[in-house]
Design a protein around this motif. Structure first.
Motif, PDB file in Angstrom:
ATOM      1  N   ILE A 115     105.652  42.623 -91.363  1.00  0.00           N
ATOM      2  CA  ILE A 115     104.404  43.334 -91.630  1.00  0.00           C
ATOM      3  C   ILE A 115     103.251  42.493 -91.088  1.00  0.00           C
ATOM      4  N   ARG A 116     102.095  43.128 -90.950  1.00  0.00           N
ATOM      5  CA  ARG A 116     100.932  42.411 -90.423  1.00  0.00           C
ATOM      6  C   ARG A 116     100.130  41.796 -91.567  1.00  0.00           C
ATOM      7  N   MET A 117      99.686  40.556 -91.355  1.00  0.00           N
ATOM      8  CA  MET A 117      98.889  39.824 -92.335  1.00  0.00           C
ATOM      9  C   MET A 117      97.422  39.875 -91.938  1.00  0.00           C
ATOM     10  N   SER A 118      96.573  40.463 -92.782  1.00  0.00           N
ATOM     11  CA  SER A 118      95.135  40.524 -92.530  1.00  0.00           C
ATOM     12  C   SER A 118      94.445  39.381 -93.268  1.00  0.00           C
ATOM     13  N   VAL A 119      93.592  38.656 -92.533  1.00  0.00           N
ATOM     14  CA  VAL A 119      92.877  37.507 -93.095  1.00  0.00           C
ATOM     15  C   VAL A 119      91.398  37.627 -92.767  1.00  0.00           C
ATOM     16  N   ASN A 120      90.550  37.573 -93.799  1.00  0.00           N
ATOM     17  CA  ASN A 120      89.105  37.581 -93.589  1.00  0.00           C
ATOM     18  C   ASN A 120      88.638  36.211 -93.125  1.00  0.00           C
ATOM     19  N   VAL A 121      87.738  36.194 -92.158  1.00  0.00           N
ATOM     20  CA  VAL A 121      87.117  34.936 -91.753  1.00  0.00           C
ATOM     21  C   VAL A 121      85.618  35.025 -92.011  1.00  0.00           C
ATOM     22  N   SER A 122      85.013  33.894 -92.324  1.00  0.00           N
ATOM     23  CA  SER A 122      83.583  33.848 -92.619  1.00  0.00           C
ATOM     24  C   SER A 122      82.784  33.695 -91.326  1.00  0.00           C
ATOM     25  N   LEU A 123      81.490  33.938 -91.443  1.00  0.00           N
ATOM     26  CA  LEU A 123      80.607  33.770 -90.287  1.00  0.00           C
ATOM     27  C   LEU A 123      80.627  32.334 -89.798  1.00  0.00           C
ATOM     28  N   ARG A 124      80.625  31.376 -90.725  1.00  0.00           N
ATOM     29  CA  ARG A 124      80.642  29.958 -90.329  1.00  0.00           C
ATOM     30  C   ARG A 124      81.924  29.613 -89.574  1.00  0.00           C
ATOM     31  N   GLN A 125      83.049  30.138 -90.029  1.00  0.00           N
ATOM     32  CA  GLN A 125      84.305  29.915 -89.307  1.00  0.00           C
ATOM     33  C   GLN A 125      84.229  30.492 -87.907  1.00  0.00           C
ATOM     34  N   PHE A 126      83.814  31.723 -87.856  1.00  0.00           N
ATOM     35  CA  PHE A 126      83.796  32.467 -86.594  1.00  0.00           C
ATOM     36  C   PHE A 126      82.888  31.800 -85.567  1.00  0.00           C
TER      37      PHE A 126
END
Length: 275
Positions: A115-126
């Motif tokens: 299955i696909r794993m969805s991960v949120n990233v923050s603006l600072r990370q990005f």
């Protein structure tokens, strides 16, 4: 002084007992959050993402949780903004990405359906210059194939068009999927949908909540737009069978929400995948 600065500067604020208590709580929370990062007190839960027509789990979204040994459960709405403000969101976000990818690989190695794993990233990370390299390194370390990772971003991350185009193009070049979270809220410029290599739109739960009333036209527009741009679309916050029925009538095939499952532990996900 700090409260005056947070309120837009060039103003004054009077000291109050409530303000003192709030600032003291904030300082305590920041101190405990540093300790939680160092001692790995955070953990992940996973909310299933469902193909509604087939009633089949096709992915999960990784969600960060903090259960303090003395204070108890601390809401993400309380500690995530503070982590972003202090910069702790960067090491926390890196840990989330590592743990989520490692967990997905472990499920696959156990013989469970991928299955696909969805991960949120923050603006600072990005906005980190080495963000893509970090993602590549994590995939190499965990052994997870790129097509089983979905990076979720927000509209604010596309404000710097040049940087966003470069980062998203590199992620897609690797084979990683990219979703726009909370689509439809606030001011949404449609231009970035054609500028950036996005693979999925996530319909914000505020539209799903009022679907039976006056939001059907908006949701239909989002779904039709996504289909015309060859993008997948998933509805967040689906809590009733009526909402699911209306979404399927509008040609939305994917959903997540309490109708299907609350965020689950890794073991509970394993049980569902084993069925």
């Amino acid at each position: 002084m700090y409260f005056a600065k947070e309120s837009g500067k060039n103003n004054y604020q009077f000291f109050t007992i409530d303000l003192h208590r709030d600032m003291s709580n904030k300082m305590m929370l920041e101190r405990e959050m540093h300790r939680a990062v160092e001692e790995q007190h955070f953990h992940l839960v996973y909310q299933p993402q469902i193909n509604m027509a087939a009633n089949k789990m096709i992915g999960v979204e990784a969600l960060l949780r903090w259960n303090h040994p003395k204070i108890g459960f601390i809401s993400p709405a309380e500690f995530i903004p503070l982590a972003e403000e202090t910069g702790l969101i960067i090491p926390m976000g890196t840990w989330v990405l590592e743990a989520a990818c490692a967990q997905n690989k472990a499920w696959q190695e156990a013989g469970l359906p991928p299955i696909r794993m969805s991960v949120n990233v923050s603006l600072r990370q990005f906005m980190q210059l080495n963000f893509v390299e970090q993602v590549e390194q994590i995939l190499d370390q965990t052994g997870l194939a790129p097509e089983w990772l979905d990076i979720e971003i927000t509209k604010s991350m596309t404000a710097d068009v040049s940087h966003a185009q470069q980062v998203l193009s590199r992620l897609r070049g690797i084979g990683i999927h990219v979703s726009i979270d909370d689509f439809g809220t606030g001011y949404s410029s449609l231009s970035y949908l054609s500028k950036f290599p996005i693979t999925k739109l996530k319909i914000d739960q505020s539209f799903v909540r009022d679907l039976a009333q006056d939001r059907q036209a908006i949701v239909k527009t989002i779904i039709d737009l996504a289909r015309n741009l060859n993008l997948n679309v998933i509805a967040e916050g689906v809590e009733s069978k009526e909402q699911a029925r209306l979404l399927m009538e509008l040609n939305c095939t994917e959903a997540q929400g309490y109708l299907y499952a609350k965020p689950l532990s890794p073991e509970e996900i394993e049980e569902r995948l084993s069925i």
